[in-house]
Structure formats: structure tokens, C-alpha cells
Design a protein around this motif. Structure first.
Motif, PDB file in Angstrom:
ATOM      1  N   GLU A   1      30.106  45.007 -42.394  1.00  0.00           N
ATOM      2  CA  GLU A   1      30.136  43.564 -42.139  1.00  0.00           C
ATOM      3  C   GLU A   1      31.541  42.985 -42.106  1.00  0.00           C
ATOM      4  O   GLU A   1      31.742  41.878 -41.623  1.00  0.00           O
ATOM      5  CB  GLU A   1      29.288  42.811 -43.159  1.00  0.00           C
ATOM      6  N   SER A   2      32.537  43.720 -42.585  1.00  0.00           N
ATOM      7  CA  SER A   2      33.905  43.199 -42.543  1.00  0.00           C
ATOM      8  C   SER A   2      34.389  43.037 -41.104  1.00  0.00           C
ATOM      9  O   SER A   2      35.197  42.159 -40.819  1.00  0.00           O
ATOM     10  CB  SER A   2      34.850  44.099 -43.328  1.00  0.00           C
ATOM     11  N   PHE A   3      33.907  43.880 -40.192  1.00  0.00           N
ATOM     12  CA  PHE A   3      34.296  43.731 -38.793  1.00  0.00           C
ATOM     13  C   PHE A   3      33.755  42.426 -38.217  1.00  0.00           C
ATOM     14  O   PHE A   3      34.443  41.751 -37.456  1.00  0.00           O
ATOM     15  CB  PHE A   3      33.794  44.913 -37.966  1.00  0.00           C
ATOM     16  N   GLN A   4      32.558  42.065 -38.591  1.00  0.00           N
ATOM     17  CA  GLN A   4      31.980  40.803 -38.118  1.00  0.00           C
ATOM     18  C   GLN A   4      32.767  39.615 -38.645  1.00  0.00           C
ATOM     19  O   GLN A   4      33.004  38.652 -37.918  1.00  0.00           O
ATOM     20  CB  GLN A   4      30.518  40.710 -38.538  1.00  0.00           C
ATOM     21  N   SER A   5      33.203  39.676 -39.884  1.00  0.00           N
ATOM     22  CA  SER A   5      33.977  38.557 -40.430  1.00  0.00           C
ATOM     23  C   SER A   5      35.353  38.470 -39.773  1.00  0.00           C
ATOM     24  O   SER A   5      35.859  37.389 -39.518  1.00  0.00           O
ATOM     25  CB  SER A   5      34.101  38.675 -41.947  1.00  0.00           C
ATOM     26  N   LEU A   6      35.960  39.609 -39.483  1.00  0.00           N
ATOM     27  CA  LEU A   6      37.249  39.607 -38.798  1.00  0.00           C
ATOM     28  C   LEU A   6      37.098  39.052 -37.384  1.00  0.00           C
ATOM     29  O   LEU A   6      37.930  38.265 -36.930  1.00  0.00           O
ATOM     30  CB  LEU A   6      37.822  41.022 -38.756  1.00  0.00           C
ATOM     31  N   ASP A   7      36.049  39.431 -36.701  1.00  0.00           N
ATOM     32  CA  ASP A   7      35.782  38.912 -35.366  1.00  0.00           C
ATOM     33  C   ASP A   7      35.613  37.393 -35.398  1.00  0.00           C
ATOM     34  O   ASP A   7      36.157  36.689 -34.551  1.00  0.00           O
ATOM     35  CB  ASP A   7      34.533  39.574 -34.794  1.00  0.00           C
ATOM     36  N   PHE A   8      34.912  36.886 -36.387  1.00  0.00           N
ATOM     37  CA  PHE A   8      34.735  35.443 -36.541  1.00  0.00           C
ATOM     38  C   PHE A   8      36.077  34.752 -36.762  1.00  0.00           C
ATOM     39  O   PHE A   8      36.357  33.715 -36.162  1.00  0.00           O
ATOM     40  CB  PHE A   8      33.791  35.146 -37.711  1.00  0.00           C
ATOM     41  N   MET A   9      36.923  35.329 -37.612  1.00  0.00           N
ATOM     42  CA  MET A   9      38.221  34.715 -37.906  1.00  0.00           C
ATOM     43  C   MET A   9      39.112  34.666 -36.662  1.00  0.00           C
ATOM     44  O   MET A   9      39.774  33.673 -36.407  1.00  0.00           O
ATOM     45  CB  MET A   9      38.932  35.493 -39.020  1.00  0.00           C
TER      46      MET A   9
END
Length: 70
Positions: free
Chosen positions: A13-21
Motif C-alpha cells: 500500500e505504500s506505492f498507492q500512498s506515494l502515487d497519491f502524493m
């Protein structure tokens, strides 16, 4: 970029949060300032000095501007 590659490798899920940022909060600083003004514009200015015949003073000014932006 190394952080992005590492996060893709982990694939949680860290990739999804980075994509959001990157798409929201970091767009201006990451995309516009660092990529456009820190990479594309200086390379374009240096290419301009090779493609267009300019005076020595103009070339030096463009070199200084490209160095400052980089």
C-alpha cells in the motif's frame, strides 16, 4: 527515483500512498519545479546556444541561467 523503485519492488500500500502524493500534494514541487525548471529548461537553454548564433555575452548569460536553474 530510487525511493520509487524500492516502493514498486515492495508492492504494498505504500506505492498507492506515494502515487497519491505525487498526483496531488507533490505535483508542483516534484513535477513542475524539479523536472521542468531543473532539467528540461536548462537542457533547452544549452541546446539553444548550439542551434542559434548568439553573441558571446548572450551565450555566457544563458550558461549562467542554465547553471542557476540546475
Amino acid at each position: 527515483m530510487l525511493d520509487l523503485i524500492h516502493r514498486v519492488y515492495e508492492a504494498d500500500e505504500s506505492f498507492q500512498s506515494l502515487d497519491f502524493m505525487v498526483r496531488t500534494k507533490l505535483y508542483t514541487s516534484q513535477i513542475l519545479i524539479q523536472i521542468v525548471f531543473g532539467t528540461i529548461v536548462p537542457i533547452g537553454l544549452l541546446a539553444l546556444t548550439q542551434l542559434v548564433k548568439l553573441t558571446e555575452t548572450a551565450r555566457k548569460g544563458i550558461y549562467v541561467l542554465a547553471a542557476i536553474l540546475r
